[in-house]
Structure formats: C-alpha cells, structure tokens
Design a protein around this motif. Structure first.
Motif, PDB file in Angstrom:
ATOM      1  N   TYR A   1      31.991  29.103  25.370  1.00  0.00           N
ATOM      2  CA  TYR A   1      32.104  30.229  26.310  1.00  0.00           C
ATOM      3  C   TYR A   1      33.475  30.198  27.010  1.00  0.00           C
ATOM      4  O   TYR A   1      34.145  31.217  27.138  1.00  0.00           O
ATOM      5  N   TYR A   2      33.903  29.007  27.431  1.00  0.00           N
ATOM      6  CA  TYR A   2      35.213  28.842  28.082  1.00  0.00           C
ATOM      7  C   TYR A   2      36.342  29.308  27.157  1.00  0.00           C
ATOM      8  O   TYR A   2      37.225  30.063  27.573  1.00  0.00           O
ATOM      9  N   TYR A   3      36.300  28.857  25.908  1.00  0.00           N
ATOM     10  CA  TYR A   3      37.396  29.224  24.995  1.00  0.00           C
ATOM     11  C   TYR A   3      37.351  30.701  24.605  1.00  0.00           C
ATOM     12  O   TYR A   3      38.378  31.288  24.288  1.00  0.00           O
ATOM     13  N   GLN A   4      36.187  31.301  24.667  1.00  0.00           N
ATOM     14  CA  GLN A   4      36.104  32.740  24.382  1.00  0.00           C
ATOM     15  C   GLN A   4      36.596  33.559  25.570  1.00  0.00           C
ATOM     16  O   GLN A   4      37.423  34.458  25.441  1.00  0.00           O
ATOM     17  N   VAL A   5      36.079  33.245  26.754  1.00  0.00           N
ATOM     18  CA  VAL A   5      36.359  34.085  27.923  1.00  0.00           C
ATOM     19  C   VAL A   5      37.756  33.812  28.473  1.00  0.00           C
ATOM     20  O   VAL A   5      38.519  34.737  28.750  1.00  0.00           O
ATOM     21  N   ALA A   6      38.103  32.528  28.641  1.00  0.00           N
ATOM     22  CA  ALA A   6      39.390  32.215  29.258  1.00  0.00           C
ATOM     23  C   ALA A   6      40.545  32.303  28.261  1.00  0.00           C
ATOM     24  O   ALA A   6      41.632  32.752  28.609  1.00  0.00           O
ATOM     25  N   TRP A   7      40.315  31.884  27.040  1.00  0.00           N
ATOM     26  CA  TRP A   7      41.405  31.763  26.068  1.00  0.00           C
ATOM     27  C   TRP A   7      41.428  32.876  25.025  1.00  0.00           C
ATOM     28  O   TRP A   7      42.368  32.969  24.244  1.00  0.00           O
ATOM     29  N   GLY A   8      40.370  33.670  24.952  1.00  0.00           N
ATOM     30  CA  GLY A   8      40.355  34.800  24.027  1.00  0.00           C
ATOM     31  C   GLY A   8      40.114  34.446  22.574  1.00  0.00           C
ATOM     32  O   GLY A   8      40.439  35.231  21.683  1.00  0.00           O
ATOM     33  N   TYR A   9      39.563  33.242  22.322  1.00  0.00           N
ATOM     34  CA  TYR A   9      39.196  32.907  20.941  1.00  0.00           C
ATOM     35  C   TYR A   9      37.931  33.668  20.561  1.00  0.00           C
ATOM     36  O   TYR A   9      37.056  33.891  21.400  1.00  0.00           O
ATOM     37  N   LYS A  10      37.812  34.028  19.286  1.00  0.00           N
ATOM     38  CA  LYS A  10      36.609  34.701  18.811  1.00  0.00           C
ATOM     39  C   LYS A  10      35.700  33.698  18.115  1.00  0.00           C
ATOM     40  O   LYS A  10      36.163  32.864  17.336  1.00  0.00           O
ATOM     41  N   LEU A  11      34.419  33.792  18.412  1.00  0.00           N
ATOM     42  CA  LEU A  11      33.430  32.947  17.723  1.00  0.00           C
ATOM     43  C   LEU A  11      33.225  33.534  16.329  1.00  0.00           C
ATOM     44  O   LEU A  11      32.700  34.642  16.195  1.00  0.00           O
ATOM     45  N   VAL A  12      33.668  32.798  15.305  1.00  0.00           N
ATOM     46  CA  VAL A  12      33.626  33.345  13.936  1.00  0.00           C
ATOM     47  C   VAL A  12      32.588  32.668  13.053  1.00  0.00           C
ATOM     48  O   VAL A  12      32.250  33.195  11.992  1.00  0.00           O
ATOM     49  N   ALA A  13      32.123  31.484  13.444  1.00  0.00           N
ATOM     50  CA  ALA A  13      31.141  30.794  12.602  1.00  0.00           C
ATOM     51  C   ALA A  13      30.342  29.819  13.450  1.00  0.00           C
ATOM     52  O   ALA A  13      30.806  29.357  14.500  1.00  0.00           O
TER      53      ALA A  13
ATOM     54  N   TYR B   1      54.139  34.644  20.796  1.00  0.00           N
ATOM     55  CA  TYR B   1      55.396  35.381  20.652  1.00  0.00           C
ATOM     56  C   TYR B   1      55.746  36.094  21.956  1.00  0.00           C
ATOM     57  O   TYR B   1      56.745  36.795  22.040  1.00  0.00           O
ATOM     58  N   ASP B   2      54.894  35.966  22.979  1.00  0.00           N
ATOM     59  CA  ASP B   2      55.149  36.623  24.267  1.00  0.00           C
ATOM     60  C   ASP B   2      54.508  35.778  25.370  1.00  0.00           C
ATOM     61  O   ASP B   2      53.386  36.026  25.799  1.00  0.00           O
ATOM     62  N   ILE B   3      55.252  34.768  25.808  1.00  0.00           N
ATOM     63  CA  ILE B   3      54.655  33.790  26.726  1.00  0.00           C
ATOM     64  C   ILE B   3      54.337  34.422  28.075  1.00  0.00           C
ATOM     65  O   ILE B   3      53.389  34.007  28.752  1.00  0.00           O
ATOM     66  N   ILE B   4      55.099  35.432  28.471  1.00  0.00           N
ATOM     67  CA  ILE B   4      54.833  36.059  29.776  1.00  0.00           C
ATOM     68  C   ILE B   4      53.462  36.744  29.747  1.00  0.00           C
ATOM     69  O   ILE B   4      52.658  36.598  30.676  1.00  0.00           O
ATOM     70  N   HIS B   5      53.182  37.433  28.655  1.00  0.00           N
ATOM     71  CA  HIS B   5      51.871  38.060  28.521  1.00  0.00           C
ATOM     72  C   HIS B   5      50.767  36.997  28.428  1.00  0.00           C
ATOM     73  O   HIS B   5      49.762  37.065  29.140  1.00  0.00           O
ATOM     74  N   THR B   6      50.968  36.016  27.536  1.00  0.00           N
ATOM     75  CA  THR B   6      49.924  35.008  27.281  1.00  0.00           C
ATOM     76  C   THR B   6      49.579  34.242  28.560  1.00  0.00           C
ATOM     77  O   THR B   6      48.393  34.115  28.914  1.00  0.00           O
ATOM     78  N   VAL B   7      50.605  33.735  29.256  1.00  0.00           N
ATOM     79  CA  VAL B   7      50.331  32.915  30.434  1.00  0.00           C
ATOM     80  C   VAL B   7      49.805  33.781  31.578  1.00  0.00           C
ATOM     81  O   VAL B   7      48.928  33.348  32.341  1.00  0.00           O
ATOM     82  N   GLY B   8      50.294  35.009  31.682  1.00  0.00           N
ATOM     83  CA  GLY B   8      49.760  35.927  32.694  1.00  0.00           C
ATOM     84  C   GLY B   8      48.265  36.122  32.504  1.00  0.00           C
ATOM     85  O   GLY B   8      47.475  36.061  33.466  1.00  0.00           O
ATOM     86  N   GLU B   9      47.845  36.352  31.261  1.00  0.00           N
ATOM     87  CA  GLU B   9      46.418  36.537  30.954  1.00  0.00           C
ATOM     88  C   GLU B   9      45.622  35.260  31.247  1.00  0.00           C
ATOM     89  O   GLU B   9      44.561  35.310  31.862  1.00  0.00           O
ATOM     90  N   LEU B  10      46.148  34.107  30.781  1.00  0.00           N
ATOM     91  CA  LEU B  10      45.411  32.850  30.968  1.00  0.00           C
ATOM     92  C   LEU B  10      45.228  32.549  32.454  1.00  0.00           C
ATOM     93  O   LEU B  10      44.160  32.125  32.890  1.00  0.00           O
ATOM     94  N   ARG B  11      46.277  32.801  33.249  1.00  0.00           N
ATOM     95  CA  ARG B  11      46.169  32.560  34.694  1.00  0.00           C
ATOM     96  C   ARG B  11      45.109  33.475  35.317  1.00  0.00           C
ATOM     97  O   ARG B  11      44.301  33.023  36.126  1.00  0.00           O
ATOM     98  N   LYS B  12      45.123  34.753  34.907  1.00  0.00           N
ATOM     99  CA  LYS B  12      44.130  35.699  35.434  1.00  0.00           C
ATOM    100  C   LYS B  12      42.716  35.232  35.140  1.00  0.00           C
ATOM    101  O   LYS B  12      41.785  35.470  35.904  1.00  0.00           O
ATOM    102  N   ARG B  13      42.550  34.571  33.997  1.00  0.00           N
ATOM    103  CA  ARG B  13      41.209  34.140  33.572  1.00  0.00           C
ATOM    104  C   ARG B  13      40.853  32.741  34.045  1.00  0.00           C
ATOM    105  O   ARG B  13      39.855  32.171  33.605  1.00  0.00           O
ATOM    106  N   GLY B  14      41.726  32.159  34.884  1.00  0.00           N
ATOM    107  CA  GLY B  14      41.329  30.911  35.540  1.00  0.00           C
ATOM    108  C   GLY B  14      41.823  29.633  34.900  1.00  0.00           C
ATOM    109  O   GLY B  14      41.391  28.551  35.285  1.00  0.00           O
ATOM    110  N   VAL B  15      42.721  29.716  33.911  1.00  0.00           N
ATOM    111  CA  VAL B  15      43.267  28.485  33.318  1.00  0.00           C
ATOM    112  C   VAL B  15      44.293  27.905  34.287  1.00  0.00           C
ATOM    113  O   VAL B  15      45.153  28.613  34.800  1.00  0.00           O
TER     114      VAL B  15
END
Ligand code: FE2
Length: 374
Positions: free
Chosen positions: A36-48, A269-283
């Motif tokens: 759940y943490y890796y899906q919600v905070a990190w945006g990984y998709k549960l594939v299997a 390829y866009d650390i400003i976007h990636t880290v901005g999102e991760l911070r918003k999600r509590g990382v």
C-alpha cells in the motif's frame, strides 16, 4: 576482413552478459501494508500477486512496477520458515537483487565455476504463460543474486503469479529504472567483495572513494564501485572507516545484523516533479541546510533547472567531467536505520555525487544523533 576477425578474437568476451535488473525482492513483516505504501506514496502499480488465493500456502508476494523498476514484497505465513527467521534478524530488507539474463544456466555455471556460493541450481518454472529459468548465487551477507531467464515467458511476472483482481489506481511519480544498488559490508571486507564481483562475476572496478573523500568530523566510510561489462549494473560497496564516532555504515550493520543492501538509486527524468510528488505523499528525505545552495553553482556551473525549485525540494547537485547530476536521499523506509532510496537524475554525469558527500553525511549524522546512535 582478417583484421576485424582478429579484433573480435582479441576482445574479451563477457562471460556473464546482463540485460539489467530484473527485480528486487524484499522480505518484509507485512507485505500487504508495505505494498500500500509503495502504491500510494511512490506510485508503483500492483501488477502481480501470489499467495493463498493462488495456491501458495506459505507466503504472500506482491509485485509492484513503475516503468522498468519491479519491486517484490514477500511476507512469510509460517513462523518457522527461513523468511521469518530472515525478517526477525534483518527487519525489512532486500533479499534478492535479481538480474535479467538470456541464459540462467550459463550464468550459474560460469559464476559457480569461478567460486560463487550456489543458492539455487538452475530450475525451470512453468505455467500457461510459458517457462522461466531461475538460478541464484550468494553475495554479501544473506543477499542473493538470482539470474532470471524470461525469454520464453509472457505472464505478469513469474509462473504462479496472477494479475490481481482489484489493483488500485495509482499515479506514477516518474521513476524509470534502477540506476545502482549499494551494499554495506563489514569492516575490512570491501576489497573481498570487490574481488568477488571482479573475479566471479566479471565486473570492473569503476571508482574508489577513500576516507579522505568521505570523512566528516565524526565518521567515515570507504567505497568502491563495480560495474558489469555493458554498464547496466552498478554496485557500490561500502565499508566503515575509523572516525571519532560511529560510522553510518556501522549503524547499518548493527541494526541489519550483518551486511546487506543500503540503498537503491532510481532514475527519474524530472526530479523536480518526482520529488515534489513524493514529498506531497509523505515520503521523508534527508535535510541539507539552505547554506548548501549559497555557493553550489560556483562548484557545479550552469544547470538547466531553476535553483530555487531545487532548493525548495532540497535536491543536491554535483558535476563530473561528463556532465552533472541531481540527487536526493530518503530517510530509512523502515523503523530500523537500514534501507533507504536515492532519487537521481543524470544529466550526463556518470559518477555518484562525491561533491555532496560531506553535506550528506553531516545530514545523516544529525539523524544518527536523533536516534541516539552517534
Ligand atoms: Fe547512491
């Protein structure tokens, strides 16, 4: 032409060709909640998924994917299993650094012939989606390199895994692939493991950092980076060095109870976007004082990004002869001060951010002091 034939003959062949990182499998205490943490905070998709519902009686495994990165989270259902013992000793951590190969049998034979300790003989797994051959050898600590040959397979992950029925919608944060995986080994063991990667796996020594590069007022470490033939796989190996107080590597070894994976660096390829999102999600990330930014451009020269945006997110910058890189480190992602992640964006640079070591390690030491471990 004869000369080109000669050239080919004199070129050293790579006895262990690697296509990349196949997956990283963690043994964790509660895979359902970690997933759940890796899906919600990190945006990984549960594939299997594999577990009791799919006929696996002793464990549950969740496979999470973002672009080329695949994380597998496994929890044992059996109190007496080796997974349970591993988790009791090490806490949540990486068990398998699995490598994608075309021939898992040759990979096993070539490395075992050169002295690797076998973990798993080449074994064929099969389901309606085809066959996969997996073998494995031990590396530092209880960590294992699996060799995964999946050219005859088109299922969601490996035989036995199914696509989960109700995977949640996720929003990726822009993570692309694994850039490097770092191991912490015991005092005096770094060169042994560098030799292992050179002699047993055919890797080359890429870089060396000694305690003059990496020491702060308190603690120090030594590091060497090894890479495979095509450069897709890079493994820095750290060991503690003498300092006034406890090295961050010693803290890791004390809490992991042995050698293991310290951090996994993932490319964006866009650390400003990636880290901005991760911070918003509590990382949570390591903090470097704002004064870092006062003279950073004197050190690294022109960069394409807006410095204020990097400063706001606390992203670090370094340059080598090939270009520059942007990087940031999370705090440990479990209660033990062990595994963490690095987010990296390479803009030409091939190195690992040596110019940031001092600022970073001072930051890590502030965290160690908070934990009462300095
Ligand atoms: Fe790193």
């Amino acid at each position: 032409m004869e000369t080109s034939t000669l050239d080919t003959v004199t070129t050293t062949t790579d006895f262990l060709p690697l296509n990349g990182t196949d997956h990283l499998e963690f043994f964790v205490g509660n895979a359902k909640q970690s997933a759940y943490y890796y899906q919600v905070a990190w945006g990984y998709k549960l594939v299997a998924y594999a577990g009791p519902e799919t006929g696996v009686r002793d464990r549950a495994s969740y496979v999470l994917q973002q672009d080329k990165i695949r994380l597998v989270l496994t929890t044992s259902l059996d109190p007496n299993s080796d997974i349970t013992r591993h988790h009791a000793q090490h806490g949540d951590g990486v068990k398998f650094l699995s490598l994608w190969v075309d021939d898992a049998t040759a990979s096993f034979n070539e490395t075992v012939k050169r002295g690797a300790k076998p973990y798993m003989e080449p074994t064929t797994f099969e389901d309606e989606n085809g066959t996969v051959v997996i073998s494995g050898i031990y590396t530092y600590g209880e960590t294992v390199h699996k060799f995964v040959e999946r050219k005859n397979y088109n299922g969601p992950f490996l035989p036995g895994y199914v696509v989960p029925a109700n995977a949640m919608e996720v929003t990726p944060v822009g993570l692309k692939y694994v850039d490097h995986c770092v191991g912490n080994v015991e005092l005096g063991k770094m060169n042994e493991w560098v030799s292992f990667y050179e002699d047993v796996m055919g890797f080359k020594l890429l870089l060396t950092f000694d305690d003059k590069d990496i020491s702060t007022e308190y603690s120090a470490l030594m590091s060497k980076v090894v890479s495979n033939g095509n450069g897709y796989i890079k493994f820095p190996i750290n060991e503690p060095a003498d300092g006034k107080k406890k090295s961050q590597i010693e803290e890791y070894l004390d809490f992991y109870h042995g050698a293991g994976v310290q951090h996994i660096a993932v490319e964006t390829y866009d650390i400003i976007h990636t880290v901005g999102e991760l911070r918003k999600r509590g990382v949570d990330f390591l903090y470097v004082p704002e004064t870092y930014y006062d003279d950073v451009l004197d050190r690294v020269g022109h960069i394409d990004e807006d410095l204020d945006a990097l400063k706001k997110l606390n992203v670090l910058i370094d340059r080598d002869e090939s270009g520059y890189l942007l990087q940031i480190f999370t705090k440990p992602v479990e209660d033990r001060p062990t595994l963490f992640f690095e987010i990296i964006q390479r803009k030409g640079a091939k190195s690992f951010g040596k110019g940031n070591f001092k600022a970073l390690f001072e930051s890590i030491e502030r965290e160690q002091a908070h934990r009462g471990n300095l």
